[in-house]
Design an enzyme around this catalytic site. Sequence first.
Site, PDB file in Angstrom:
ATOM      1  N   LEU A  62      -8.171  -8.772   0.690  1.00  0.00           N
ATOM      2  CA  LEU A  62      -6.923  -9.178   1.325  1.00  0.00           C
ATOM      3  C   LEU A  62      -6.815  -8.400   2.632  1.00  0.00           C
ATOM      4  O   LEU A  62      -6.911  -7.172   2.635  1.00  0.00           O
ATOM      5  CB  LEU A  62      -5.735  -8.869   0.414  1.00  0.00           C
ATOM      6  CG  LEU A  62      -4.376  -9.490   0.756  1.00  0.00           C
ATOM      7  CD1 LEU A  62      -4.463 -11.009   0.801  1.00  0.00           C
ATOM      8  CD2 LEU A  62      -3.324  -9.057  -0.253  1.00  0.00           C
ATOM      9  N   ASP A  63      -6.646  -9.108   3.752  1.00  0.00           N
ATOM     10  CA  ASP A  63      -6.597  -8.466   5.070  1.00  0.00           C
ATOM     11  C   ASP A  63      -5.573  -7.328   5.101  1.00  0.00           C
ATOM     12  O   ASP A  63      -4.516  -7.429   4.458  1.00  0.00           O
ATOM     13  CB  ASP A  63      -6.203  -9.475   6.147  1.00  0.00           C
ATOM     14  CG  ASP A  63      -7.312 -10.479   6.434  1.00  0.00           C
ATOM     15  OD1 ASP A  63      -8.444 -10.243   5.996  1.00  0.00           O
ATOM     16  OD2 ASP A  63      -7.030 -11.495   7.093  1.00  0.00           O
ATOM     17  N   PRO A  64      -5.860  -6.248   5.864  1.00  0.00           N
ATOM     18  CA  PRO A  64      -4.880  -5.166   5.993  1.00  0.00           C
ATOM     19  C   PRO A  64      -3.520  -5.649   6.484  1.00  0.00           C
ATOM     20  O   PRO A  64      -2.483  -5.123   6.076  1.00  0.00           O
ATOM     21  CB  PRO A  64      -5.535  -4.230   7.010  1.00  0.00           C
ATOM     22  CG  PRO A  64      -7.004  -4.450   6.837  1.00  0.00           C
ATOM     23  CD  PRO A  64      -7.131  -5.923   6.538  1.00  0.00           C
TER      24      PRO A  64
ATOM     25  N   ALA B 209      -2.157  -8.408   5.783  1.00  0.00           N
ATOM     26  CA  ALA B 209      -1.528  -9.244   4.751  1.00  0.00           C
ATOM     27  C   ALA B 209      -0.986  -8.357   3.641  1.00  0.00           C
ATOM     28  O   ALA B 209      -1.431  -7.229   3.439  1.00  0.00           O
ATOM     29  CB  ALA B 209      -2.538 -10.225   4.187  1.00  0.00           C
TER      30      ALA B 209
END
Length: 328
Positions: free
Chosen positions: A49-51, A53
């Site tokens: 999960l992207d930072p 996000a």
Amino acid sequence: MARRGKKPKGRPISGWVIFDKPKGMGSTEAVSKIKWLYFAQKAGHAGTLDPLASGMLPIALGDATKTVPFVMDGQKTYRFTVSWGAETTTDDTEGPVVNASDRRPSRADIEALLPNYTGEISQVPPAFSAIKIEGERAYDLARAGETVEIAARTVTVHRLAIVEMPDASITTFEAECGKGTYVRAIARDLGRDLGCFGHITELRRVRVGSFDEDDMVTLDELMDAAEEGLEELTPEAAEAGARARITDFTALDEIVLDAATALSDLYEVALTDDQAGRVLSGNPVLLRGRDAPAFCDEAYATGQGRLVAIGSIDQGSFHPKRVFGGRG
């Protein structure tokens, strides 16, 4: 003389922590934090999960890491907010604007295009993504100033709908999609098709496989549980600056979901104690009962409510492929 293997460091706890990852924290950092809190022998996550996000990052502890592929292949649900009028290099707020427009879409304009973004669609992932190109991460190449060319790929979007549109410049969507789908690319491509450009300003994952929002636990909740298990320092130790360790993991362990919760889409085989013993030794067992299937490509076996093995059913017998010996 044969060398003895090193004894694994940590507790042999097995299960899932469905972490509500805060914005700004990386997925690897989150796994390290949870592993440290639980003093677990091993840990891993089911899908980066992207930072930038927030939301659901399922983290497997111990033997539950064997079930990670089943979660990663599961359907995911995202809520994301798109700001119209600008496209960025990263398709989110982190990169500079590369295209801009004064045009703003109506709700009807957007809804007319949504069918083009559901079902099996062709999508070019963002240049700033974790996809590997000749062994290098795309985002590393992009940050180094190199031109990144990523081939289009087919992904599946089961549902894409508008959640709210407070004004002409902002639209919040909810997407249910399969593995490998980039909602940042959906925002980018929608903006281009609408002729107004767009990028994501907020992104939150709210469902992964069989896990939903009710399963999520925040960092504050985990830290509160950890605090309940801290050892009591003597006044002398506290004065000397000693740090209290977690010695009672009861509150933390109550948060952990059984490894079998990741396998709810598979057929469950309930074993007797004798059958569980045979399966744990790697042996097949004959299934009884008129409702038991004769064949099944993937199934899981439980004993006394705990996951024992993942395997298949052939000619009425369960054959273990992966055995679970860890205990919480």
